[in-house]
Write a protein that holds these residues in place. Structure first.
Motif, PDB file in Angstrom:
ATOM      1  N   LYS A 276      -4.817 -10.823 -13.933  1.00 57.68           N
ATOM      2  CA  LYS A 276      -5.195  -9.655 -13.156  1.00 57.68           C
ATOM      3  C   LYS A 276      -4.751  -9.863 -11.715  1.00 57.68           C
ATOM      4  O   LYS A 276      -5.227 -10.759 -11.032  1.00 57.68           O
ATOM      5  CB  LYS A 276      -6.707  -9.425 -13.205  1.00 57.68           C
ATOM      6  CG  LYS A 276      -7.143  -8.177 -12.447  1.00 57.68           C
ATOM      7  CD  LYS A 276      -8.645  -7.982 -12.529  1.00 57.68           C
ATOM      8  CE  LYS A 276      -9.068  -6.742 -11.748  1.00 57.68           C
ATOM      9  NZ  LYS A 276     -10.548  -6.550 -11.783  1.00 57.68           N
ATOM     10  N   ARG A 277      -3.840  -9.076 -11.280  1.00 56.76           N
ATOM     11  CA  ARG A 277      -3.305  -9.177  -9.928  1.00 56.76           C
ATOM     12  C   ARG A 277      -4.240  -8.454  -8.953  1.00 56.76           C
ATOM     13  O   ARG A 277      -4.674  -7.333  -9.204  1.00 56.76           O
ATOM     14  CB  ARG A 277      -1.909  -8.548  -9.887  1.00 56.76           C
ATOM     15  CG  ARG A 277      -1.268  -8.514  -8.522  1.00 56.76           C
ATOM     16  CD  ARG A 277      -0.658  -9.843  -8.166  1.00 56.76           C
ATOM     17  NE  ARG A 277      -0.115  -9.808  -6.816  1.00 56.76           N
ATOM     18  CZ  ARG A 277       1.102  -9.393  -6.496  1.00 56.76           C
ATOM     19  NH1 ARG A 277       1.906  -8.979  -7.468  1.00 56.76           N
ATOM     20  NH2 ARG A 277       1.515  -9.400  -5.254  1.00 56.76           N
ATOM     21  N   ILE A 278      -4.561  -9.130  -7.845  1.00 53.99           N
ATOM     22  CA  ILE A 278      -5.391  -8.530  -6.798  1.00 53.99           C
ATOM     23  C   ILE A 278      -4.461  -7.947  -5.738  1.00 53.99           C
ATOM     24  O   ILE A 278      -3.742  -8.685  -5.066  1.00 53.99           O
ATOM     25  CB  ILE A 278      -6.326  -9.577  -6.165  1.00 53.99           C
ATOM     26  CG1 ILE A 278      -7.218 -10.211  -7.246  1.00 53.99           C
ATOM     27  CG2 ILE A 278      -7.188  -8.932  -5.082  1.00 53.99           C
ATOM     28  CD1 ILE A 278      -8.071 -11.357  -6.735  1.00 53.99           C
ATOM     29  N   ILE A 279      -4.449  -6.645  -5.623  1.00 50.30           N
ATOM     30  CA  ILE A 279      -3.571  -5.973  -4.671  1.00 50.30           C
ATOM     31  C   ILE A 279      -4.413  -5.474  -3.498  1.00 50.30           C
ATOM     32  O   ILE A 279      -5.313  -4.640  -3.670  1.00 50.30           O
ATOM     33  CB  ILE A 279      -2.823  -4.805  -5.330  1.00 50.30           C
ATOM     34  CG1 ILE A 279      -1.970  -5.335  -6.502  1.00 50.30           C
ATOM     35  CG2 ILE A 279      -1.956  -4.074  -4.307  1.00 50.30           C
ATOM     36  CD1 ILE A 279      -1.248  -4.256  -7.271  1.00 50.30           C
ATOM     37  N   LEU A 280      -4.132  -6.003  -2.324  1.00 50.01           N
ATOM     38  CA  LEU A 280      -4.881  -5.622  -1.132  1.00 50.01           C
ATOM     39  C   LEU A 280      -4.360  -4.298  -0.587  1.00 50.01           C
ATOM     40  O   LEU A 280      -3.158  -4.031  -0.607  1.00 50.01           O
ATOM     41  CB  LEU A 280      -4.768  -6.710  -0.066  1.00 50.01           C
ATOM     42  CG  LEU A 280      -5.302  -8.092  -0.472  1.00 50.01           C
ATOM     43  CD1 LEU A 280      -5.050  -9.092   0.643  1.00 50.01           C
ATOM     44  CD2 LEU A 280      -6.786  -8.024  -0.800  1.00 50.01           C
ATOM     45  N   GLN A 281      -5.270  -3.501  -0.072  1.00 54.82           N
ATOM     46  CA  GLN A 281      -4.914  -2.210   0.492  1.00 54.82           C
ATOM     47  C   GLN A 281      -4.671  -2.333   1.996  1.00 54.82           C
ATOM     48  O   GLN A 281      -5.310  -3.129   2.677  1.00 54.82           O
ATOM     49  CB  GLN A 281      -6.037  -1.199   0.244  1.00 54.82           C
ATOM     50  CG  GLN A 281      -6.389  -1.013  -1.232  1.00 54.82           C
ATOM     51  CD  GLN A 281      -5.257  -0.397  -2.014  1.00 54.82           C
ATOM     52  OE1 GLN A 281      -4.612   0.539  -1.546  1.00 54.82           O
ATOM     53  NE2 GLN A 281      -5.013  -0.904  -3.208  1.00 54.82           N
ATOM     54  N   GLY A 282      -3.748  -1.542   2.520  1.00 53.20           N
ATOM     55  CA  GLY A 282      -3.536  -1.486   3.960  1.00 53.20           C
ATOM     56  C   GLY A 282      -2.686  -2.629   4.481  1.00 53.20           C
ATOM     57  O   GLY A 282      -2.242  -3.518   3.745  1.00 53.20           O
ATOM     58  N   ASP A 283      -2.468  -2.615   5.784  1.00 50.87           N
ATOM     59  CA  ASP A 283      -1.663  -3.626   6.460  1.00 50.87           C
ATOM     60  C   ASP A 283      -2.559  -4.610   7.198  1.00 50.87           C
ATOM     61  O   ASP A 283      -3.732  -4.343   7.458  1.00 50.87           O
ATOM     62  CB  ASP A 283      -0.713  -2.962   7.463  1.00 50.87           C
ATOM     63  CG  ASP A 283       0.291  -2.048   6.780  1.00 50.87           C
ATOM     64  OD1 ASP A 283       0.725  -2.391   5.669  1.00 50.87           O
ATOM     65  OD2 ASP A 283       0.625  -1.005   7.375  1.00 50.87           O
ATOM     66  N   VAL A 284      -1.970  -5.754   7.557  1.00 52.96           N
ATOM     67  CA  VAL A 284      -2.701  -6.737   8.353  1.00 52.96           C
ATOM     68  C   VAL A 284      -2.957  -6.149   9.744  1.00 52.96           C
ATOM     69  O   VAL A 284      -2.037  -5.630  10.372  1.00 52.96           O
ATOM     70  CB  VAL A 284      -1.887  -8.042   8.483  1.00 52.96           C
ATOM     71  CG1 VAL A 284      -2.668  -9.073   9.278  1.00 52.96           C
ATOM     72  CG2 VAL A 284      -1.523  -8.580   7.115  1.00 52.96           C
ATOM     73  N   PRO A 285      -4.197  -6.210  10.241  1.00 49.53           N
ATOM     74  CA  PRO A 285      -4.465  -5.700  11.586  1.00 49.53           C
ATOM     75  C   PRO A 285      -3.673  -6.459  12.650  1.00 49.53           C
ATOM     76  O   PRO A 285      -3.190  -7.570  12.417  1.00 49.53           O
ATOM     77  CB  PRO A 285      -5.978  -5.934  11.756  1.00 49.53           C
ATOM     78  CG  PRO A 285      -6.508  -6.068  10.370  1.00 49.53           C
ATOM     79  CD  PRO A 285      -5.406  -6.685   9.564  1.00 49.53           C
ATOM     80  N   SER A 286      -3.557  -5.876  13.802  1.00 43.81           N
ATOM     81  CA  SER A 286      -2.837  -6.519  14.895  1.00 43.81           C
ATOM     82  C   SER A 286      -3.673  -7.650  15.484  1.00 43.81           C
ATOM     83  O   SER A 286      -4.862  -7.465  15.744  1.00 43.81           O
ATOM     84  CB  SER A 286      -2.521  -5.500  15.991  1.00 43.81           C
ATOM     85  OG  SER A 286      -2.060  -6.158  17.162  1.00 43.81           O
ATOM     86  N   PRO A 287      -3.066  -8.811  15.730  1.00 40.57           N
ATOM     87  CA  PRO A 287      -3.812  -9.893  16.395  1.00 40.57           C
ATOM     88  C   PRO A 287      -4.170  -9.556  17.837  1.00 40.57           C
ATOM     89  O   PRO A 287      -4.989 -10.242  18.438  1.00 40.57           O
ATOM     90  CB  PRO A 287      -2.849 -11.081  16.321  1.00 40.57           C
ATOM     91  CG  PRO A 287      -1.500 -10.479  16.130  1.00 40.57           C
ATOM     92  CD  PRO A 287      -1.705  -9.218  15.357  1.00 40.57           C
TER      93      PRO A 287
END
Length: 353
Positions: A276-287
């Motif tokens: 089962k692949r875990i697919i994260l939603q959205g982009d990495v926030p800006s540091p």
């Protein structure tokens, strides 16, 4: 958080921060910071390899360079072989340089194209070792032998070599002063797969022979599993989990660690089909503008209200195992459960704004 370090640690990092200022306006006033490294803590024991993994842009390479004082840290403590170097002056750093070296990611960019192999490998000897000409030449040949380079190549230039051979030159240069600690900053990322195996085998062989200690930075999780003794997982400038290699790969505790490992291909087609692949939603926030609370709360599939307000601390949840998650604690690890709630609807990008 990590407490007082036990004996046997060669490298001790506490609350290390590396911020880069943001300037704007006509007068170039400071208006903020890029928090490339934001309060990381870990130890590396004598003779071990600590793998540092995470997606691109999470601060891995910046952390490695800051530990060696190639960048001046914003704050925190760095001890190498018992010597505090985070705020050390130039003279103290110069005395420490032989003990700590770096193998860079791109061998083409890290080697001077106008210098021969002998000049490149021998440059640290000119700066830090009092050797006459014949002794220096003998040491250069010894280093070339150690990394598998023919002595006949000593008077050739970097452009005359393949990528793998250039990386061997970089490794020979790093070994010139008999260091105790080497930061390997994605040393195989720019190489072909077959050459990657050769370079990693060389690093392991040198570690066995010379007792070296490595910080191995990479986003190749399969290679990290092969070479590392322990693994630290980094996300948006912070370490979210530290564990022994086998424990982490078999049972990741932090949701981000699980998502990262689920992206590693499985060579067995049958197992790969059932995974089962875990697919994260959205982009990495800006540091430059990390989210309030947990840095991972904008993408975590198991996020709860506390995650959006309180920042979790990196705490020891089992002997030698650390995690930064509100729902991973020592008590529920003993009970055989992470204590995390059931997965809920993933938060879409911008939902917390």
């Amino acid at each position: 958080m990590l407490d007082a370090s036990p004996a046997g640690n060669l490298v001790e990092v506490r609350n290390l921060r590396m911020y880069f200022p943001i300037h704007a306006g006509l007068l170039r006033r400071k208006v903020g910071d890029v928090k490339a490294v934001d309060g990381i803590s870990f130890d590396i024991r004598q003779g071990e390899t600590l793998g540092l993994v995470g997606e691109s842009g999470c601060g891995k390479s910046t952390a490695g360079r800051t530990i060696l004082r190639l960048y001046d840290p914003t704050g925190g403590s760095i001890k190498i072989d018992g010597v505090e170097i985070a705020a050390a002056d130039a003279e103290t750093l110069r005395k420490m340089r032989p003990a700590m070296q770096m193998v860079f990611q791109d061998p083409q960019a890290s080697l001077n194209p106008r210098m021969t192999v002998a000049d490149i490998v021998g440059e640290p000897l000119l700066e830090h070792a009092k050797l006459d000409g014949p002794a220096r030449t003998a040491r250069i040949y010894e280093l070339m032998d150690a990394v598998g380079l023919n002595r006949v190549f000593a008077n050739r230039y970097p452009h005359e070599f393949s990528g793998g051979q250039r990386q061997r030159i970089g490794i020979a240069r790093a070994l010139a002063l008999n260091p105790k600690f080497i930061v390997c900053d994605e040393p195989i990322a720019a190489l072909d797969v077959s050459i990657q195996a050769q370079v990693v085998n060389l690093l392991e062989d040198l570690q066995d022979r010379l007792g070296l200690t490595y910080l191995f930075i990479s986003h190749d999780l399969s290679m990290v599993r092969h070479i590392a003794d322990r693994v630290a997982v980094m996300y948006l400038g912070q370490i979210v989990e530290i564990a022994d290699r086998d424990a982490l790969y078999e049972n990741p505790l932090h949701p981000y660690s699980g998502a990262l490992l689920s992206a590693v291909p499985e060579p067995d087609p049958g197992i790969e089909k059932r995974r089962k692949r875990i697919i994260l939603q959205g982009d990495v926030p800006s540091p430059a503008n990390p989210p309030k609370g947990c840095n991972f709360c904008t993408r975590c599939p198991e996020v709860q209200a506390i995650c959006r307000t309180d920042e979790p601390k990196l705490t020891e949840v089992a002997p030698g195992r650390f995690a930064a998650c509100h729902f991973v604690t020592r008590d529920n690890i003993r009970a055989g459960s992470t204590g995390r709630p059931e997965a809920i609807e993933p938060i879409q990008q911008g939902a917390l704004q």
